[in-house]
Write an enzyme that holds these catalytic residues in place. Structure first.
Site, PDB file in Angstrom:
ATOM      1  N   LYS A 177       7.239   9.443  -8.165  1.00 31.32           N
ATOM      2  CA  LYS A 177       6.507  10.046  -7.060  1.00 31.32           C
ATOM      3  C   LYS A 177       7.102   9.567  -5.749  1.00 31.32           C
ATOM      4  O   LYS A 177       6.825   8.463  -5.279  1.00 31.32           O
ATOM      5  CB  LYS A 177       5.019   9.698  -7.090  1.00 31.32           C
ATOM      6  CG  LYS A 177       4.206  10.608  -6.145  1.00 31.32           C
ATOM      7  CD  LYS A 177       2.833  10.045  -5.820  1.00 31.32           C
ATOM      8  CE  LYS A 177       2.856   9.133  -4.620  1.00 31.32           C
ATOM      9  NZ  LYS A 177       3.238   9.821  -3.346  1.00 31.32           N
ATOM     10  N   GLY A 230       6.454  -0.369  -1.114  1.00 36.39           N
ATOM     11  CA  GLY A 230       5.670   0.166  -0.009  1.00 36.39           C
ATOM     12  C   GLY A 230       4.873  -0.912   0.701  1.00 36.39           C
ATOM     13  O   GLY A 230       5.205  -2.104   0.640  1.00 36.39           O
ATOM     14  N   GLU A 233      -0.884  -3.331   1.785  1.00 36.29           N
ATOM     15  CA  GLU A 233      -2.249  -2.837   1.573  1.00 36.29           C
ATOM     16  C   GLU A 233      -2.307  -1.865   0.406  1.00 36.29           C
ATOM     17  O   GLU A 233      -3.236  -1.903  -0.413  1.00 36.29           O
ATOM     18  CB  GLU A 233      -2.767  -2.158   2.846  1.00 36.29           C
ATOM     19  CG  GLU A 233      -2.989  -3.109   4.016  1.00 36.29           C
ATOM     20  CD  GLU A 233      -1.724  -3.432   4.794  1.00 36.29           C
ATOM     21  OE1 GLU A 233      -1.798  -4.225   5.757  1.00 36.29           O
ATOM     22  OE2 GLU A 233      -0.654  -2.908   4.419  1.00 36.29           O
ATOM     23  N   GLU A 252       7.307  -4.406  -4.700  1.00 42.07           N
ATOM     24  CA  GLU A 252       8.196  -4.813  -3.619  1.00 42.07           C
ATOM     25  C   GLU A 252       7.533  -4.326  -2.330  1.00 42.07           C
ATOM     26  O   GLU A 252       7.492  -3.135  -2.055  1.00 42.07           O
ATOM     27  CB  GLU A 252       9.591  -4.188  -3.798  1.00 42.07           C
ATOM     28  CG  GLU A 252      10.674  -4.911  -3.021  1.00 42.07           C
ATOM     29  CD  GLU A 252      11.061  -4.214  -1.729  1.00 42.07           C
ATOM     30  OE1 GLU A 252      12.093  -4.555  -1.165  1.00 42.07           O
ATOM     31  OE2 GLU A 252      10.325  -3.331  -1.266  1.00 42.07           O
ATOM     32  N   CYS A 286      12.021  -2.794   5.053  1.00 37.00           N
ATOM     33  CA  CYS A 286      11.139  -3.905   4.676  1.00 37.00           C
ATOM     34  C   CYS A 286      11.753  -5.263   4.986  1.00 37.00           C
ATOM     35  O   CYS A 286      11.025  -6.241   5.169  1.00 37.00           O
ATOM     36  CB  CYS A 286      10.761  -3.806   3.196  1.00 37.00           C
ATOM     37  SG  CYS A 286      12.177  -3.723   2.086  1.00 37.00           S
ATOM     38  N   GLU A 384       3.608  -6.764  10.183  1.00 37.70           N
ATOM     39  CA  GLU A 384       4.763  -5.874  10.102  1.00 37.70           C
ATOM     40  C   GLU A 384       4.593  -4.694  11.058  1.00 37.70           C
ATOM     41  O   GLU A 384       3.590  -3.997  11.034  1.00 37.70           O
ATOM     42  CB  GLU A 384       4.920  -5.369   8.666  1.00 37.70           C
ATOM     43  CG  GLU A 384       6.254  -4.718   8.395  1.00 37.70           C
ATOM     44  CD  GLU A 384       6.461  -4.399   6.923  1.00 37.70           C
ATOM     45  OE1 GLU A 384       7.616  -4.394   6.470  1.00 37.70           O
ATOM     46  OE2 GLU A 384       5.469  -4.136   6.226  1.00 37.70           O
TER      47      GLU A 384
END
Length: 490
Positions: A177, A230, A233, A252, A286, A384
Site C-alpha cells: 500500500k 512512516g 504516531e 521504520e 526521515c 520532527e
C-alpha cells in the site's frame, strides 16, 4: 509523460476499486492533475489479501527453486533501469522532487536494492546443532507468509523497492500500500513485475488512505507481518491494530538527526554535508540532519558559510535538471512546515535564513530555513519538522555534545564530523541511534541493516542475514536416531 496505470493490481489483474470514492493525484509544483485513482476500501483489501494468501498457501512462489526467484528479481531490477527516465519523471511530478535526485539517486537505488536481493534466495540457511549421539537437531528458515508493506510518499519507488526486495527474496507474497499521495511509480513497478513473469498474487498493489485501507490491511487475519515506514504516531496506532492476531511488526519511523561538528572537522566537507543532509528533498527525509551541533569556537564561521551555500541553491521547476530544490509534496504538508517555523519564532529561536513565502495556501514551494540560538528544549529541536528547517546549537565539550545529541525521543541516525578517528568512534559508541555517519559516510547499501532506537522504530530495514530473520519463520526439527525408546512411565 509516462502512461500510468490507474487501477489496482490484484491477483495478476488490473481491477477497479469497489469503493465509489477516488483521489486526484496532483503535481504539487504546477497544481495540474495527473491521474484519478480509486481509493481502496475494506472489500478491496480483502480481495488483495485473499489473492496473496492463495498465492502463498497454494501457489508456486514459496515452493519455487530459489534461484528462479532470484532470476525474476534480477529481471525486475533490469526492467527498472530500462524505464529509469519514466520512473524518475513520475516521482518528480508526483511529489515535487528534483529530477536530478530522482534520476540520479532514487531510481538507481531502487534497482540496486532489488538486484542485490536477487542473490539472496538460495543463501537463506538454517543451522545444525550439536546434540546427543542419538539425535540430530536442525533449524530451517521458511517463508513467513503474507506481508503487508506500507510506505510513505517521500521516496515512492525507492521505498517500494526496499520493502518488496527482501520480502520477495525470502519467498513471501505481499500486499503493497503506497501512500495515496504518490502511488504512481508503485503501480508502474507492479506492471514491470507482471511483464517479467512474477506469478499472479505474489505482488498486489492497492491505494487508499491509512484510515480506511491501511487499517483494514493491518487488521486482516490473512496478514502474517506488517512492514511499515512512516510517522511515529501512525506506527503507534499500527502496533495497537496488530495485536489482533499477534502479527509481527517492523517499523521504520521518524528521526531527528543531529550533526555533531568538532573543532578539528574539515569545514568544506561539513558545509556540503550539512546542506545536503537538511535541504536535499527539502528535508522530507526521515534521516534529515535537522539539528546542527557545532563547537562554539567554530559557530560563527560555519554558520556564515552554510548560509552562503544555502543561498546559492536553485529552487524552481522540479523537472528542470538545473534545480537543486523542488517543492514540498502537498499543500497540507507545506502548511504543517509553516506552522512549525512560526512556533520556533515564538519560542525565541533566531531566524537567520528564510526566503519569500507565498500567502497562497496551495503554493508548495518553501525556501531553505535556518534558526540559530536554538535551545534543546524548543519544539523545533525535539519534534520532527520533515521540511527544510535547520536548528543550530552550540556545545563546549564532547560530553555536552553527546548529551544534547541524545536529548531526543528519536534515534534513527546521527552524523559526526571530526578528523580524530578515535574521538569519532568513541562518540559513535555513545550516540543513541541505529545508523552513524562519520565525515559524510552513510550511503544506503542493501547489505547493511538499518535499525532505529527509541521512537524511531524497531526491526531491521535491509541487511541480508537480518532480512532472513525478519521475513522468515524459524522451525526447529529434532530427529531421533534411537531405535529403542525409553518408556514413560516405567
Amino acid at each position: 509523460m509516462p502512461a500510468w496505470p490507474d487501477k489496482m493490481y490484484i491477483d495478476g489483474k488490473w481491477v477497479d476499486g469497489r469503493s465509489e470514492t477516488s483521489w486526484t493525484i496532483t503535481n504539487p509544483a504546477t497544481r495540474e492533475p495527473l491521474a484519478e485513482i480509486a481509493l481502496a476500501n475494506a472489500s478491496d483489501v480483502d480481495l488483495a489479501v485473499t489473492a496473496a494468501r492463495r498465492a502463498f498457501d497454494k501457489g508456486e512462489w514459496p515452493r519455487m527453486d530459489p534461484l528462479q526467484r532470484g532470476r525474476l528479481l534480477y529481471k525486475l531490477a533490469e526492467r527498472i533501469r530500462e524505464s529509469a527516465e519514466d520512473l524518475a519523471m513520475t516521482d518528480t511530478v508526483n511529489i515535487g522532487k528534483p529530477i536530478r535526485d530522482t534520476l540520479g539517486f532514487d531510481i538507481p537505488c531502487g534497482a540496486d536494492v532489488i538486484e542485490s536481493y536477487a542473490g539472496l534466495p538460495d543463501k537463506i540457511a538454517g543451522h545444525s546443532y550439536g546434540g546427543l549421539p542419538d539425535n540430530v537437531t536442525m533449524q530451517f528458515r521458511e517463508p513467513m507468509g503474507v506481508i503487508a508493506a506500507i510506505v510513505p510518499w517521500n521516496y515512492p519507488m525507492t521505498n517500494a523497492a526496499i520493502k518488496l526486495a527482501p520480502i520477495l527474496a525470502c519467498g513471501n507474497t505481499v500486499v503493497l500500500k503506497p501512500s495515496e499521495v504518490s502511488p504512481l511509480s508503485a503501480l508502474m513497478l507492479a506492471k514491470m513485475a507482471e511483464e517479467v513473469g512474477f506469478p499472479p498474487g505474489v505482488i498486489n498493489v492497492i491505494h487508499g488512505t491509512g484510515a480506511e485501507a491501511g487499517t483494514a490491511l493491518v487488521k486482516h487475519p490473512g496478514i502474517n507481518k506488517i512492514a511499515f515506514t512512516g510517522r511515529y504516531e501512525t506506527g503507534a496506532q499500527l502496533m495497537e491494530a496488530a495485536k489482533d492476531g499477534m502479527k509481527g511488526v517492523l517499523l521504520e519511523l521518524g528521526g531527528k538527526t543531529p550533526s555533531v561538528v568538532f573543532p578539528d572537522a574539515p569545514l568544506d566537507h561539513v558545509v556540503n554535508g550539512v546542506i545536503t543532509g537538511i535541504f536535499c528533498h527539502l528535508g522530507q527525509i526521515c534521516v534529515a540532519g535537522s539539528r546542527l551541533l557545532v563547537h562554539e569556537s567554530q559557530h560563527d564561521e560555519l554558520l556564515e558559510r552554510i548560509i552562503a551555500k544555502a543561498q546559492s541553491l536553485k529552487q524552481g521547476d522540479p523537472t528542470d535538471p538545473e534545480m537543486h530544490l523542488g517543492c514540498l509534496a502537498t499543500p497540507t504538508h507545506c502548511d504543517f512546515v509553516r506552522n512549525r517555523v512560526e512556533q520556533a519564532k515564538q519560542e525565541g529561536a533566531r531566524l537567520v535564513l528564510s526566503g519569500d513565502i507565498s500567502d497562497d495556501p496551495l503554493d508548495c514551494f518553501y525556501p531553505p530555513t535556518i534558526f540559530d540560538q536554538v535551545s534543546p528544549d524548543m519544539a523545533v529541536a525535539k519534534e520532527e519538522v520533515f521540511g527544510p528547517v535547520l536548528s543550530v546549537m552550540t556545545f563546549k565539550t564532547e560530553e555536552e555534545a553527546i548529551r544534547i545529541a541524545n536529548d531526543s525521543d528519536f534515534g534513527l541516525m546521527a552524523n559526526i564530523w571530526s578528523t580524530d578517528g578515535t574521538r569519532a568512534l568513541r562518540v559513535a559508541r555513545e550516540l543513541q541511534a541505529g545508523r552513524i555517519s562519520i565525515n559524510g559516510g552513510g550511503y544506503l547499501r542493501p547489505n547493511v541493516p538499518i535499525y532505529g532506537y527509541k521512537k524511531s522504530g524497531f526491526g531491521a530495514e535491509l541487511g541480508f542475514i537480518e532480512a532472513a530473520h525478519e521475513f522468515c519463520n524459524s522451525k526447529s526439527v529434532i530427529y531421533s536416531l534411537a531405535t529403542e525408546k525409553s518408556p514413560w512411565p516405567e
